[in-house]
Design a protein around this motif. Structure first.
Motif, PDB file in Angstrom:
ATOM      1  N   ALA A  71      33.412  67.903 -28.114  1.00 17.61           N
ATOM      2  CA  ALA A  71      34.125  68.643 -27.078  1.00 17.61           C
ATOM      3  C   ALA A  71      33.951  67.897 -25.759  1.00 17.61           C
ATOM      4  CB  ALA A  71      33.579  70.061 -26.979  1.00 17.61           C
ATOM      5  N   ALA A  72      35.036  67.757 -24.998  1.00 13.68           N
ATOM      6  CA  ALA A  72      35.030  66.836 -23.860  1.00 13.68           C
ATOM      7  C   ALA A  72      33.917  67.129 -22.868  1.00 13.68           C
ATOM      8  CB  ALA A  72      36.395  66.888 -23.173  1.00 13.68           C
ATOM      9  N   THR A  73      33.703  68.404 -22.538  1.00 15.45           N
ATOM     10  CA  THR A  73      32.640  68.721 -21.587  1.00 15.45           C
ATOM     11  C   THR A  73      31.267  68.390 -22.156  1.00 15.45           C
ATOM     12  OG1 THR A  73      32.748  71.011 -22.378  1.00 15.45           O
ATOM     13  CG2 THR A  73      33.894  70.500 -20.321  1.00 15.45           C
ATOM     14  N   GLN A  74      31.103  68.541 -23.475  1.00 20.62           N
ATOM     15  CA  GLN A  74      29.815  68.220 -24.085  1.00 20.62           C
ATOM     16  C   GLN A  74      29.573  66.718 -24.090  1.00 20.62           C
ATOM     17  OE1 GLN A  74      27.419  70.527 -25.114  1.00 20.62           O
ATOM     18  NE2 GLN A  74      26.225  68.627 -25.027  1.00 20.62           N
ATOM     19  N   ALA A  75      30.619  65.946 -24.313  1.00 24.05           N
ATOM     20  CA  ALA A  75      30.472  64.489 -24.264  1.00 24.05           C
ATOM     21  C   ALA A  75      29.996  64.043 -22.889  1.00 24.05           C
ATOM     22  CB  ALA A  75      31.799  63.815 -24.621  1.00 24.05           C
ATOM     23  N   ILE A  76      30.547  64.659 -21.843  1.00 26.45           N
ATOM     24  CA  ILE A  76      30.124  64.311 -20.488  1.00 26.45           C
ATOM     25  C   ILE A  76      28.684  64.756 -20.241  1.00 26.45           C
ATOM     26  CG2 ILE A  76      30.615  64.648 -18.046  1.00 26.45           C
ATOM     27  CD1 ILE A  76      32.668  62.969 -19.636  1.00 26.45           C
ATOM     28  N   ALA A  77      28.331  65.926 -20.753  1.00 24.53           N
ATOM     29  CA  ALA A  77      26.948  66.395 -20.616  1.00 24.53           C
ATOM     30  C   ALA A  77      25.986  65.444 -21.318  1.00 24.53           C
ATOM     31  CB  ALA A  77      26.812  67.807 -21.178  1.00 24.53           C
ATOM     32  N   ASP A  78      26.360  64.987 -22.514  1.00 24.92           N
ATOM     33  CA  ASP A  78      25.524  64.032 -23.243  1.00 24.92           C
ATOM     34  C   ASP A  78      25.362  62.734 -22.460  1.00 24.92           C
ATOM     35  OD1 ASP A  78      25.370  65.879 -25.279  1.00 24.92           O
ATOM     36  OD2 ASP A  78      26.790  64.859 -26.595  1.00 24.92           O
ATOM     37  N   LEU A  79      26.456  62.281 -21.848  1.00 21.27           N
ATOM     38  CA  LEU A  79      26.411  61.057 -21.052  1.00 21.27           C
ATOM     39  C   LEU A  79      25.415  61.198 -19.906  1.00 21.27           C
ATOM     40  CD1 LEU A  79      27.630  58.266 -20.176  1.00 21.27           C
ATOM     41  CD2 LEU A  79      29.274  59.600 -18.818  1.00 21.27           C
ATOM     42  N   GLY A  80      25.525  62.295 -19.169  1.00 19.46           N
ATOM     43  CA  GLY A  80      24.616  62.489 -18.044  1.00 19.46           C
ATOM     44  C   GLY A  80      23.173  62.560 -18.471  1.00 19.46           C
ATOM     45  N   THR A  90      17.799  59.884 -18.707  1.00 16.11           N
ATOM     46  CA  THR A  90      16.560  59.894 -19.516  1.00 16.11           C
ATOM     47  C   THR A  90      16.368  58.527 -20.177  1.00 16.11           C
ATOM     48  OG1 THR A  90      17.770  60.887 -21.396  1.00 16.11           O
ATOM     49  CG2 THR A  90      16.604  62.383 -19.915  1.00 16.11           C
ATOM     50  N   GLU A  91      17.175  58.213 -21.160  1.00 15.76           N
ATOM     51  CA  GLU A  91      17.005  56.955 -21.894  1.00 15.76           C
ATOM     52  C   GLU A  91      17.228  55.732 -21.007  1.00 15.76           C
ATOM     53  OE1 GLU A  91      15.825  57.000 -25.011  1.00 15.76           O
ATOM     54  OE2 GLU A  91      15.768  59.175 -24.762  1.00 15.76           O
ATOM     55  N   SER A  92      18.188  55.809 -20.087  1.00 18.05           N
ATOM     56  CA  SER A  92      18.479  54.672 -19.211  1.00 18.05           C
ATOM     57  C   SER A  92      17.706  54.729 -17.906  1.00 18.05           C
ATOM     58  CB  SER A  92      19.995  54.627 -18.901  1.00 18.05           C
ATOM     59  OG  SER A  92      20.731  54.243 -20.025  1.00 18.05           O
ATOM     60  N   GLU A 114      21.730  48.485 -29.207  1.00 17.99           N
ATOM     61  CA  GLU A 114      21.274  47.888 -30.460  1.00 17.99           C
ATOM     62  C   GLU A 114      19.757  47.804 -30.526  1.00 17.99           C
ATOM     63  OE1 GLU A 114      23.372  44.211 -30.746  1.00 17.99           O
ATOM     64  OE2 GLU A 114      25.321  45.185 -31.057  1.00 17.99           O
ATOM     65  N   LEU A 115      19.101  47.677 -29.378  1.00 20.26           N
ATOM     66  CA  LEU A 115      17.638  47.671 -29.328  1.00 20.26           C
ATOM     67  C   LEU A 115      17.086  49.019 -28.903  1.00 20.26           C
ATOM     68  CD1 LEU A 115      16.924  44.221 -27.606  1.00 20.26           C
ATOM     69  CD2 LEU A 115      16.942  44.763 -30.051  1.00 20.26           C
ATOM     70  N   ASN A 116      17.968  49.910 -28.437  1.00 20.79           N
ATOM     71  CA  ASN A 116      17.553  51.198 -27.875  1.00 20.79           C
ATOM     72  C   ASN A 116      16.477  50.993 -26.815  1.00 20.79           C
ATOM     73  OD1 ASN A 116      19.273  53.125 -29.054  1.00 20.79           O
ATOM     74  ND2 ASN A 116      18.103  53.053 -30.960  1.00 20.79           N
ATOM     75  N   ALA A 117      16.837  50.167 -25.842  1.00 23.53           N
ATOM     76  CA  ALA A 117      15.913  49.856 -24.755  1.00 23.53           C
ATOM     77  C   ALA A 117      16.706  49.503 -23.507  1.00 23.53           C
ATOM     78  CB  ALA A 117      15.009  48.681 -25.147  1.00 23.53           C
ATOM     79  N   VAL A 118      16.093  49.735 -22.350  1.00 24.63           N
ATOM     80  CA  VAL A 118      16.748  49.321 -21.114  1.00 24.63           C
ATOM     81  C   VAL A 118      16.747  47.798 -21.045  1.00 24.63           C
ATOM     82  CG1 VAL A 118      16.126  51.441 -19.880  1.00 24.63           C
ATOM     83  CG2 VAL A 118      14.598  49.448 -19.779  1.00 24.63           C
ATOM     84  N   GLU A 162      27.572  59.647 -30.087  1.00 26.11           N
ATOM     85  CA  GLU A 162      27.092  61.002 -30.347  1.00 26.11           C
ATOM     86  C   GLU A 162      25.798  61.319 -29.609  1.00 26.11           C
ATOM     87  OE1 GLU A 162      28.238  62.686 -34.540  1.00 26.11           O
ATOM     88  OE2 GLU A 162      27.592  60.609 -34.800  1.00 26.11           O
ATOM     89  N   GLY A 163      25.073  60.289 -29.188  1.00 22.51           N
ATOM     90  CA  GLY A 163      23.838  60.513 -28.455  1.00 22.51           C
ATOM     91  C   GLY A 163      23.993  60.454 -26.951  1.00 22.51           C
ATOM     92  N   GLY A 164      25.213  60.107 -26.476  1.00 23.53           N
ATOM     93  CA  GLY A 164      25.466  60.057 -25.049  1.00 23.53           C
ATOM     94  C   GLY A 164      25.519  58.667 -24.449  1.00 23.53           C
TER      95      GLY A 164
END
Length: 938
Positions: free
Chosen positions: A425-434, A439-441, A462-466, A774-776
């Protein structure tokens, strides 16, 4: 005399030829250290000086041509090869040619592909090894055959194919019903059955910009894009002017566009193949199994791979037809006139899981069946939306995230594929991005010697790292598009969907890292805060696995340079976003007042346009945000600052008004300047320049029934500068999509009966949603080469793409002449007596009611539903404090509604039917019991 950067390759060429051989290459490196973005163009031009660049001519131009006139075209074939040398529109006096005839003398070596060539892989049925044939590999004169009737020229291709070829191929150029056709009669010349695992027709059109001026490039060159849709597939070749008739290449007989293959050529050839000034050529593939079993074995191809088996002596004919469309907008009607299948998707082919899609099909034969791969990814039902009998409609429901292929089989056996991408859902995709970005970035290391902490930094999925280290200094250096991209997206995300925890982190970033590290206290902006100079950071360990000897591994002085205007706009966007949050969600922002943030944005504009920063007179990525800033300054009554910004922008626009092609940039040709040029040309009522910019965009941003190409503006070199996989290739939904959509959708609101602009513009605005996994995590772009077909591993320069999405995404309600009431970005719930629409776009802040020209925007709050009464010309809005169903989204204390009429329809501006207070141009709508309702009328 003022020199535009779009003409730089000519200047560079004159410089480069002063040095011989290898020295020219080393000087290229020196020049690009000063102006690094010229690298690709320089390398292309300097290849003229490389040993072996001048190869023996083998195409046979010296022996002359075969010339033909027909109703639409003047055609020339090379006599010896019978490949296409020239294809001009009949009666054309401008010199425009779809084929690069003017540089063909530099493209007549073995391995150079031309229209009329053919490649194949075949094997004796039952065997495992494929043998290859390629008419361009070792070119020899073909054996001309007698031509009669509608056949213009014919030849047996055996002399230019390998000896012992399993296939005997005759090529014919034919005029059939006034249409030029290229036909290949493929015969099994063996005594056993032969399986054809790959068969392709290389396409050569004039997308060669090398050595041309800006005028020559725009007036002589084209770009071409495929619809990889099997029997319904086609290729559109659009002249860069955007106003000349485009060429449409269609299948003849059973000749599906099953695959689209990049054609490798010698990259050291004089014209610089696969460079910034010559992207590459591609091949229309009728069969692809041999590649799917080998080079593409780890990839899910666009279409199911097939082969064809010929019995001994059996012949099958494959072919392409060449049709001229009156205009880019008329490509689909031209296909209908040629009795080809046409598909139109609403809102396009990127489909959020909570939105219904609509698909309309037009073809003389009725639909026999539909199927989808992966199974169950989509479901469908017929609808009665179409108001014309030439269309049949389906409602599409999304079920499975990611790519899916809808296959339509018609009763006459024709097969069409439509390619979808399903998001959350578009709003959820944006929430995941934020959430992902903050957090991860999120990079928090106070000991970092480059002063990058705290920040939202580039990320490697691909490395799941900054990304803390990269030879391209800007990527880990928080500047340039590829280094600023992550924090830019995180900042602008708060503008469209604020989250208290995320806003707090962005305040930390802005006040500790952006202000004082990325941006100096005098307002200038660094090109990077990261650099390679070990003696200055003795306690920092640079990875030894990286080659630090390339020009882009800047030292401190180069990184700390402040002469690139593009970098300033990202900073302006961050300040402006926090101003908007502080102004409309005052409880979220703690460190500074909204006045501080808007003043910081103005100060950055002033510094950028002070005359001391390079490229400030070029159109800049995402600079539409400055237009938003100016509007806000006026709304706030900040007259002095508004006057400053307006005057600086007007000075730039006066420069553009004096040029026919004011789209210069760091590159020889670019698709970044048009957005800014259009924004200020329209603001200052320069219709001519605005129209030129719009037409330029239409030439490189297509609409086709494929999520990857629909609304996908032309970008092909940015992976070199911002991607993990570095190569020149047609990128899918790089930032060109979101940014170039801004002028298209803006112009649609001015001319709301131009539905073509809506379709292309909304397709471009939707592109940035597909980048979010799917993870943002949001990738910079998708790799289009058939052996890859995946998202890039780096976040890179995704940020500008998201800015385009954030500034213009909304729900657009139209009464289409063929499809009736439709909502781009929402679901139509009912149509009579009123039109009710659920707003389901990612932003929930904007609604355009096209029949009224009404542009309704929220500074705070979220639209939930819109009800339009066509008879009364009223609009009822339901507004909630935040987008429904999004966890963590901040609630607005009150709705703040701005109402405009953007169309020249004479209807005036809607107003609330009840008394509401106004603040800074916005109607203040109080919430009651968690919602608000307001009715607007004329």
């Amino acid at each position: 005399m003022r020199t535009r950067t779009s003409r730089s390759p000519d200047v560079i060429f004159m410089l480069a030829i002063k040095l011989p051989g290898s020295k020219s290459l080393s000087w290229c490196r020196l020049l690009t250290a000063m102006r690094p973005a010229y690298l690709a163009a320089l390398c292309a031009v300097c290849s003229l000086l490389r040993p072996g660049a001048g190869q023996a001519a083998t195409l046979g131009l010296q022996d002359g041509f075969l010339s033909f006139d027909m109703p639409s075209f003047s055609v020339q074939l090379v006599k010896d090869s019978q490949t296409l040398y020239s294809l001009k529109t009949k009666g054309n006096s401008s010199g425009f040619d779809f084929i690069p005839a003017d540089v063909m003398a530099q493209r007549q070596s073995n391995g150079n592909y031309h229209l009329g060539d053919i490649t194949f892989r075949a094997r004796v049925a039952g065997s495992s090894a494929w043998t290859s044939g390629d008419t361009a590999a070792q070119r020899r004169n073909v054996s001309a055959l007698t031509a009669s009737g509608g056949t213009l020229a014919a030849a047996n291709l055996s002399p230019t194919l390998p000896s012992g070829s399993l296939l005997n191929i005759t090529r014919r150029w034919v005029l059939e019903d006034d249409q030029l056709q290229l036909l290949f009669d493929v015969t099994n010349s063996q005594k056993q059955a032969v399986e054809i695992g790959s068969l392709g027709a290389p396409l050569e059109f004039n997308n060669i910009f090398t050595g041309r001026t800006a005028a020559e490039t725009n007036e002589l060159c084209s770009l071409f894009d495929p619809y990889i849709g099997q029997d319904a597939g086609y290729v559109q070749v659009t002249p860069l002017l955007g106003t000349l008739p485009p060429l449409v290449v269609t299948p003849v007989g059973k000749s599906p566009l099953e695959g689209w293959r990049f054609l490798p050529e010698n990259t050291s050839q004089p014209l610089g193949y696969q460079s910034q000034t010559f992207e590459a050529l591609y091949e229309w593939q009728f069969h692809t199994l041999a590649y799917a079993e080998n080079e593409w074995k780890n990839v899910t191809p666009w279409n199911a791979p097939t082969s064809a088996t010929l019995q001994p002596g059996e012949t099958r004919t494959y072919g392409l037809g060449f049709v001229l469309a009156p205009s880019i907008r008329d490509i689909e009607s031209t296909l209908q006139g040629a009795k080809r299948p046409v598909a139109v998707g609403v809102p396009g082919y990127i489909l959020p899981s909570d939105q219904q899609g609509k698909l309309f099909l037009s073809y003389p034969s009725s639909v026999k069946s539909l199927s989808v791969s992966p199974s169950g990814a989509l479901s469908w039902a017929t609808n009665t939306d179409a108001t014309s009998s030439s269309w049949v409609g389906y409602t599409i429901t999304a079920h499975t995230w990611g790519r899916s292929r809808l296959t339509i089989t018609y009763t006459d056996g024709t097969v069409q594929t439509v390619h979808y991408y399903v998001t959350k859902a578009a709003t959820q995709a944006i929430a995941d991005l934020g959430n992902f970005l903050t957090t991860e970035s999120w990079f928090d290391d106070p000991s970092d010697p480059f002063h990058r902490s705290p920040s939202v930094i580039s990320y490697d999925r691909e490395l799941n790292a900054v990304v803390k280290n990269d030879p391209r200094a800007w990527i880990p250096g928080l500047s340039d598009e590829a280094g600023a991209g992550s924090w830019l997206a995180a900042s602008v995300k708060q503008f469209v969907q604020p989250n208290a925890q995320e806003v707090a982190k962005m305040e930390q970033f802005v006040n500790q890292t952006l202000w004082g590290s990325i941006q100096n206290f005098n307002g200038t902006v660094k090109k990077s805060v990261y650099f390679y100079q070990p003696d200055l950071v003795p306690n920092y360990t640079y990875p030894s696995t990286i080659d630090w000897g390339v020009w882009w591994s800047w030292n401190e002085a180069a990184s700390y340079a402040t002469d690139r205007a593009y970098d300033y706009v990202h900073v302006i966007a961050a300040y402006w976003s926090l101003y908007r949050i502080a102004r409309n969600y005052p409880n979220l922002v703690k460190t500074h007042t909204w006045e501080w943030y808007i003043n910081q944005a103005v100060m950055t504009v002033a510094t950028m346009t002070s005359g001391r920063v390079g490229y400030a007179d070029d159109g800049l990525m995402e600079e539409t945000v400055i237009r938003f800033l100016l509007d806000d300054l006026k709304r706030e009554g900040l007259t002095a600052n508004a006057t400053l910004v307006e005057s600086r922008m007007q000075a730039r626009e006066k420069v553009w008004a004096g040029e026919r092609y004011p789209f210069g940039s760091e590159m020889a040709w670019d698709s970044t300047g048009q957005e800014g040029v259009f924004a200020w040309a329209t603001y200052f009522n320069d219709t001519t320049t605005a129209t030129n910019a719009l037409n330029s965009i239409l030439a490189y941003q297509p609409t086709v029934p494929h999520w990857g190409y629909n609304g996908n503006a032309r970008r092909y070199w940015d992976n070199v500068y911002g991607g993990k996989l570095q190569r020149i290739e047609r990128q899918i939904h790089h930032y060109g999509s979101g940014l170039n959509a801004i002028p298209l959708i803006s112009q649609f609101r001015t001319t709301p009966d131009d539905y073509y602009l809506l379709r292309v513009g909304f397709g471009g605005l939707s592109g940035p949603l597909s980048n979010i996994d799917e993870g943002g995590f949001a990738a910079a772009s998708f790799h289009s080469f058939a052996d890859t077909l995946k998202w890039d591993g780096y976040s890179g320069d995704y940020g500008p793409n998201f800015v385009g999405h954030a500034l213009e995404m909304g729900t657009y309600i139209v009464d289409h002449p063929d499809f009736g009431w439709q909502a781009f970005g929402g679901n139509v719930v009912s149509k009579s007596p009123t039109v009710r629409v659920q707003t389901l776009d990612s932003v929930r802040r904007r609604v355009f009611v096209a029949p009224l020209g009404a542009w309704l925007t929220l500074d705070a709050g979220a639209f939930s539903e819109v009800e339009f009464d066509p008879a009364k010309r009223t609009v009822k809005l339901t507004i909630t404090p935040s987008a429904e169903g999004v966890s963590g989204a901040a609630s607005a204390p009150e709705a703040r509604l701005v109402v405009q009429n953007t169309a020249s329809n004479g209807l005036g501006v809607l107003k609330p039917t009840t008394n509401l207070a106004q603040d800074a141009g916005a109607w203040v709508v109080p919430f009651k019991s968690g919602a608000a309702s307001v009715t607007l009328g004329l």
